[in-house]
Motif scaffolding. Structure first.
Motif, mmCIF file in Angstrom:
data_model
loop_
_atom_site.group_PDB
_atom_site.id
_atom_site.type_symbol
_atom_site.label_atom_id
_atom_site.label_comp_id
_atom_site.label_asym_id
_atom_site.label_seq_id
_atom_site.Cartn_x
_atom_site.Cartn_y
_atom_site.Cartn_z
ATOM 1 N N ASN A 1 0.824 -1.207 0.000
ATOM 2 C CA ASN A 1 0.000 0.000 0.000
ATOM 3 C C ASN A 1 0.861 1.260 0.000
ATOM 4 O O ASN A 1 0.530 2.251 -0.661
ATOM 5 N N ALA A 2 1.955 1.235 0.742
ATOM 6 C CA ALA A 2 2.840 2.396 0.804
ATOM 7 C C ALA A 2 3.481 2.669 -0.553
ATOM 8 O O ALA A 2 3.539 3.819 -1.013
ATOM 9 N N VAL A 3 3.959 1.628 -1.209
ATOM 10 C CA VAL A 3 4.617 1.790 -2.513
ATOM 11 C C VAL A 3 3.633 2.307 -3.556
ATOM 12 O O VAL A 3 3.948 3.222 -4.337
ATOM 13 N N LEU A 4 2.435 1.751 -3.602
ATOM 14 C CA LEU A 4 1.427 2.208 -4.563
ATOM 15 C C LEU A 4 1.054 3.666 -4.307
ATOM 16 O O LEU A 4 0.887 4.448 -5.252
ATOM 17 N N SER A 5 0.938 4.035 -3.055
ATOM 18 C CA SER A 5 0.578 5.412 -2.714
ATOM 19 C C SER A 5 1.654 6.390 -3.173
ATOM 20 O O SER A 5 1.356 7.432 -3.766
ATOM 21 N N VAL A 6 2.901 6.060 -2.897
ATOM 22 C CA VAL A 6 4.009 6.919 -3.305
ATOM 23 C C VAL A 6 4.090 6.992 -4.829
ATOM 24 O O VAL A 6 4.345 8.063 -5.399
ATOM 25 N N LEU A 7 3.855 5.885 -5.500
ATOM 26 C CA LEU A 7 3.886 5.864 -6.957
ATOM 27 C C LEU A 7 2.830 6.798 -7.542
ATOM 28 O O LEU A 7 3.109 7.542 -8.500
ATOM 29 N N VAL A 8 1.630 6.778 -6.989
ATOM 30 C CA VAL A 8 0.559 7.643 -7.474
ATOM 31 C C VAL A 8 0.944 9.113 -7.333
ATOM 32 O O VAL A 8 0.755 9.917 -8.254
ATOM 33 N N VAL A 9 1.500 9.492 -6.193
ATOM 34 C CA VAL A 9 1.910 10.879 -5.974
ATOM 35 C C VAL A 9 3.046 11.259 -6.915
ATOM 36 O O VAL A 9 3.062 12.367 -7.478
ATOM 37 N N PHE A 10 3.983 10.351 -7.124
ATOM 38 C CA PHE A 10 5.103 10.621 -8.022
ATOM 39 C C PHE A 10 4.617 10.857 -9.454
ATOM 40 O O PHE A 10 5.085 11.786 -10.124
ATOM 41 N N ILE A 11 3.704 10.048 -9.931
ATOM 42 C CA ILE A 11 3.169 10.234 -11.291
ATOM 43 C C ILE A 11 2.464 11.578 -11.402
ATOM 44 O O ILE A 11 2.574 12.278 -12.415
ATOM 45 N N SER A 12 1.745 11.960 -10.363
ATOM 46 C CA SER A 12 1.068 13.252 -10.347
ATOM 47 C C SER A 12 2.072 14.392 -10.478
ATOM 48 O O SER A 12 1.842 15.357 -11.220
ATOM 49 N N GLN A 13 3.191 14.297 -9.798
ATOM 50 C CA GLN A 13 4.233 15.319 -9.889
ATOM 51 C C GLN A 13 4.860 15.349 -11.284
ATOM 52 O O GLN A 13 5.159 16.419 -11.824
ATOM 53 N N PHE A 14 5.048 14.173 -11.877
ATOM 54 C CA PHE A 14 5.591 14.103 -13.228
ATOM 55 C C PHE A 14 4.633 14.758 -14.231
ATOM 56 O O PHE A 14 5.072 15.470 -15.143
ATOM 57 N N ILE A 15 3.343 14.528 -14.063
ATOM 58 C CA ILE A 15 2.337 15.132 -14.946
ATOM 59 C C ILE A 15 2.399 16.656 -14.856
ATOM 60 O O ILE A 15 2.284 17.356 -15.861
ATOM 61 N N GLN A 16 2.592 17.158 -13.647
ATOM 62 C CA GLN A 16 2.721 18.608 -13.486
ATOM 63 C C GLN A 16 3.878 19.152 -14.323
ATOM 64 O O GLN A 16 3.745 20.161 -15.025
ATOM 65 N N GLN A 17 5.021 18.476 -14.277
ATOM 66 C CA GLN A 17 6.175 18.921 -15.044
ATOM 67 C C GLN A 17 5.920 18.858 -16.545
ATOM 68 O O GLN A 17 6.374 19.720 -17.301
ATOM 69 N N MET A 18 5.169 17.865 -17.000
ATOM 70 C CA MET A 18 4.861 17.748 -18.419
ATOM 71 C C MET A 18 3.921 18.869 -18.880
ATOM 72 O O MET A 18 4.071 19.405 -19.978
ATOM 73 N N VAL A 19 2.960 19.229 -18.037
ATOM 74 C CA VAL A 19 2.056 20.330 -18.387
ATOM 75 C C VAL A 19 2.833 21.643 -18.467
ATOM 76 O O VAL A 19 2.644 22.443 -19.391
ATOM 77 N N ILE A 20 3.720 21.871 -17.504
ATOM 78 C CA ILE A 20 4.542 23.086 -17.518
ATOM 79 C C ILE A 20 5.429 23.123 -18.758
ATOM 80 O O ILE A 20 5.559 24.164 -19.424
ATOM 81 N N LEU A 21 6.037 21.990 -19.092
ATOM 82 C CA LEU A 21 6.884 21.916 -20.275
ATOM 83 C C LEU A 21 6.078 22.181 -21.542
ATOM 84 O O LEU A 21 6.521 22.915 -22.435
ATOM 85 N N TYR A 22 4.886 21.604 -21.624
ATOM 86 C CA TYR A 22 4.025 21.802 -22.792
ATOM 87 C C TYR A 22 3.678 23.281 -22.956
ATOM 88 O O TYR A 22 3.784 23.846 -24.049
ATOM 89 N N GLU A 23 3.261 23.909 -21.864
ATOM 90 C CA GLU A 23 2.873 25.319 -21.935
ATOM 91 C C GLU A 23 4.054 26.192 -22.325
ATOM 92 O O GLU A 23 3.926 27.135 -23.117
ATOM 93 N N HIS A 24 5.233 25.892 -21.770
ATOM 94 C CA HIS A 24 6.428 26.676 -22.084
ATOM 95 C C HIS A 24 6.804 26.527 -23.563
ATOM 96 O O HIS A 24 7.083 27.530 -24.240
ATOM 97 N N ARG A 25 6.798 25.296 -24.062
ATOM 98 C CA ARG A 25 7.135 25.071 -25.468
ATOM 99 C C ARG A 25 6.114 25.711 -26.397
ATOM 100 O O ARG A 25 6.450 26.249 -27.447
ATOM 101 N N PHE A 26 4.850 25.655 -26.001
ATOM 102 C CA PHE A 26 3.807 26.243 -26.823
ATOM 103 C C PHE A 26 3.972 27.766 -26.893
ATOM 104 O O PHE A 26 3.849 28.374 -27.957
ATOM 105 N N ARG A 27 4.293 28.380 -25.766
ATOM 106 C CA ARG A 27 4.435 29.838 -25.736
ATOM 107 C C ARG A 27 5.698 30.292 -26.461
ATOM 108 O O ARG A 27 5.655 31.235 -27.254
#
Length: 211
Positions: free
Chosen positions: A29-55
């Motif tokens: 349960n601990a590993v799955l929970s940490v994995l979910v949060v980590f993926i969420s943080q990675f998604i944030q970085q991808m959205v920021i990168l997308y917006e920066h490249r688009f602009r």
């Protein structure tokens, strides 16, 4: 809510995951929970990168292929988040169906050594309900962190907070549960859209926010 909300939700998630692990030593349960949060943080970085490249590349002819690649990685990451979250949810629910506090917790001599704030040394107090409550709060915080990371993680050049929009992701309607209703396999739009709401920013500044 603002970008700080995502970080606060993630930090609280990690704290509760730690307490959850201390409570019954459930590594899966601990590993799955940490994995979910980590993926969420990675998604944030991808959205920021997308917006920066688009602009930055808005006036360049060949920036479309790069944006398309970032978008595909982003969609795949969202699918991974959905899969990992559902795995965590069903794993947690299955765990609680077979969970025996006397055998799985009280017999573990290190189970209550760190946080004697809720009567841990009296193993019967709180019981299964406390563990279930921890899991429920962690799941909700993960959804909150994802929503903040995905929809409110970029700013315009003048510092205005922007909202991310994607066809099929109806966060104004379903809130933090939008990701559970989002069809990441049959997405029609192949780009993110960003809109600024200056009123919200001015309202936040009025109350002394640092956003």
């Amino acid at each position: 809510m603002n970008m700080r909300a995502a970080g606060q939700a993630e930090m609280l998630c990690y704290v509760l995951i730690y307490i959850r692990f201390i409570k019954d030593n459930s590594l899966a349960n601990a590993v799955l929970s940490v994995l979910v949060v980590f993926i969420s943080q990675f998604i944030q970085q991808m959205v920021i990168l997308y917006e920066h490249r688009f602009r930055v590349g808005a006036e360049e002819v060949e920036h479309g292929e790069e944006l398309s690649t970032i978008f595909k990685v982003l969609m795949r990451s969202i699918r991974y988040f959905q899969i990992a979250f559902l795995l965590q949810f069903f794993s947690s629910m299955g765990y609680h169906l077979t969970f025996d506090i006397s055998e799985d917790v009280c017999s573990w001599k290190h189970g209550y050594i760190f946080t004697d704030v809720i009567g841990e040394f009296d193993c019967g107090r709180g019981g299964k309900l406390f563990v279930f409550g921890l899991d429920l709060v962690i799941l909700l915080l993960e959804l909150l962190a994802f929503d903040e990371n995905f929809t409110k993680c970029v700013r315009s050049p003048d510092g205005t907070l922007q909202e991310t929009h994607l066809d099929g992701y109806e966060f104004h309607r379903y809130g933090i549960f939008s990701i559970l209703r989002f069809d990441s396999y049959n997405i029609e739009a192949h780009e993110l859209k960003f809109t600024s709401d200056r009123h919200d920013v001015l309202q936040a500044e009025r109350y002394g926010s640092t956003v």
